[in-house]
Design an enzyme around this catalytic site. Structure first.
Site, short mmCIF file in Angstrom:
data_model
loop_
_atom_site.label_atom_id
_atom_site.label_comp_id
_atom_site.label_asym_id
_atom_site.label_seq_id
_atom_site.Cartn_x
_atom_site.Cartn_y
_atom_site.Cartn_z
N HIS A 212 27.61 8.45 -1.05
CA HIS A 212 26.34 8.87 -2.65
C HIS A 212 26.89 10.36 -2.98
CE1 HIS A 212 22.13 9.94 -3.45
NE2 HIS A 212 22.72 10.86 -3.10
N CYS A 245 19.10 17.77 -6.69
CA CYS A 245 18.34 18.29 -4.71
C CYS A 245 17.71 19.48 -4.76
CB CYS A 245 19.75 17.75 -3.98
SG CYS A 245 18.71 17.85 -1.96
ZN ZN Z 1 21.59 12.83 -4.01
#
Ligand code: ZN
Length: 310
Positions: A212, A245
């Site tokens: 990821h 994020c």
């Molecule tokens: Zn992420």
């Protein structure tokens, strides 16, 4: 892994993308987005997160989104869960796959899910116990996604040994697989090679879920290539590079699905995704999120003359 593809591109935009922008995408647009990507050939989509709607109102309708995604045949419906409660909701909704984000950085873990590593391991074990109590046909696959695996915006360097130990601990606790997340966009290709190799050597190929990656510092696709060279088979990405994020200051944007698919297909790696159809899915994002920036080089420049997919 679908049989006719070399690499699985796992779309995470409806979760990772939408959770980190201020706008709330209407449910109808989420459904339209997911259907359109599945029609373009995307076989796995992380469609939401079972997290408190107070924390992430953008994802409050995850159960409804899951219900819609389950109606699309051949699509693996994945969700993120921060804890046991989320896992229970995911099971109830019928998700095929759940991912628990377990940060290798203690500070990031505490800020992200308000747990110490010991408490998070307890949570992991509780989820395993829940899943094992279910009949096999109702049991979602359980991945522990090791976030900040390549560095943390609070702690800086995250030692490789710590990530490898966490991967081992998660598998011992009973999860099906572990993935590595560069939540903060700190990774470089040499580091990807080194860490992927060590984690896979420790947990075994079949227990390694994939990568990821974020493109915060422009190394996203270089890091994909490093993973590809080691035979990594699954990469997460977000359509239009939406999101990032919220707990990692400065981190913005997953790698762009359109650019990732272009790179893979141009290299002769089958993704099963029709790039032209994928590119047209951006219109749904542009229309439903008019205030948000959409990223990607291929969508801006267009496909090269004479491009033929793998
Ligand atoms: Zn992420």
């Amino acid at each position: 892994m679908p049989t006719n593809v070399d690499v699985l591109v796992s779309e995470v935009g409806p979760r990772d993308g939408l959770q980190s922008i201020k706008s709330i995408m209407p449910l109808a647009a989420k459904k339209e987005w997911i259907s359109a990507e599945a029609s373009a050939g995307v076989r796995e989509i992380e469609v939401g997160s079972f997290v408190s709607p107070k924390l992430l109102p953008q994802l409050a309708d995850t159960a409804e989104v899951v219900a819609h995604a389950l109606s699309i045949s051949g699509l693996t419906v994945a969700v993120l869960v921060p804890n046991l409660k989320g896992a229970q909701a995911a099971v109830e909704a019928g998700a095929h796959k759940i991912t628990l984000p377990f940060s290798a950085s203690d500070t990031h873990l505490l800020k992200n899910v308000r747990r110490t590593p010991e408490q998070m391991l307890e949570e992991t074990r509780a989820i395993v116990a829940l899943l094992r109590s279910l009949p096999a046909d109702r049991r979602p696959k359980f991945e522990v996604g090791i976030s900040t695996a390549f560095g943390c915006s609070y702690e800086g360097i995250v030692p490789e040994d710590k990530v490898v130990r966490l991967a081992e601990t998660a598998i011992e606790a009973g999860c099906d697989e572990v993935g590595l997340s560069d939540s903060t966009g700190y990774a470089n290709p040499a580091q990807v090679k080194s860490l992927v190799k060590r984690v896979r050597d420790t947990v075994g190929d079949s227990a390694f879920a994939g990568l990821h990656l974020h493109n915060t510092r422009g190394l996203g696709l270089a890091n994909v290539l490093a993973g590809l060279e080691l035979g990594v088979k699954t990469f997460d990405s977000s359509l239009a590079g939406l999101g990032g994020c919220p707990w990692a200051p400065g981190a913005s944007g997953n790698i762009v699905t359109e650019d990732l698919v272009f790179m893979l297909e141009a290299m002769g790696v089958h993704t099963g995704i029709d790039l032209n159809r994928l590119l047209s899915v951006r219109k749904i994002l542009a229309a439903s999120l008019p205030q948000e920036s959409l990223y990607g080089f291929v969508p801006e420049a267009g496909l090269p003359l004479g491009f033929s997919p793998a």
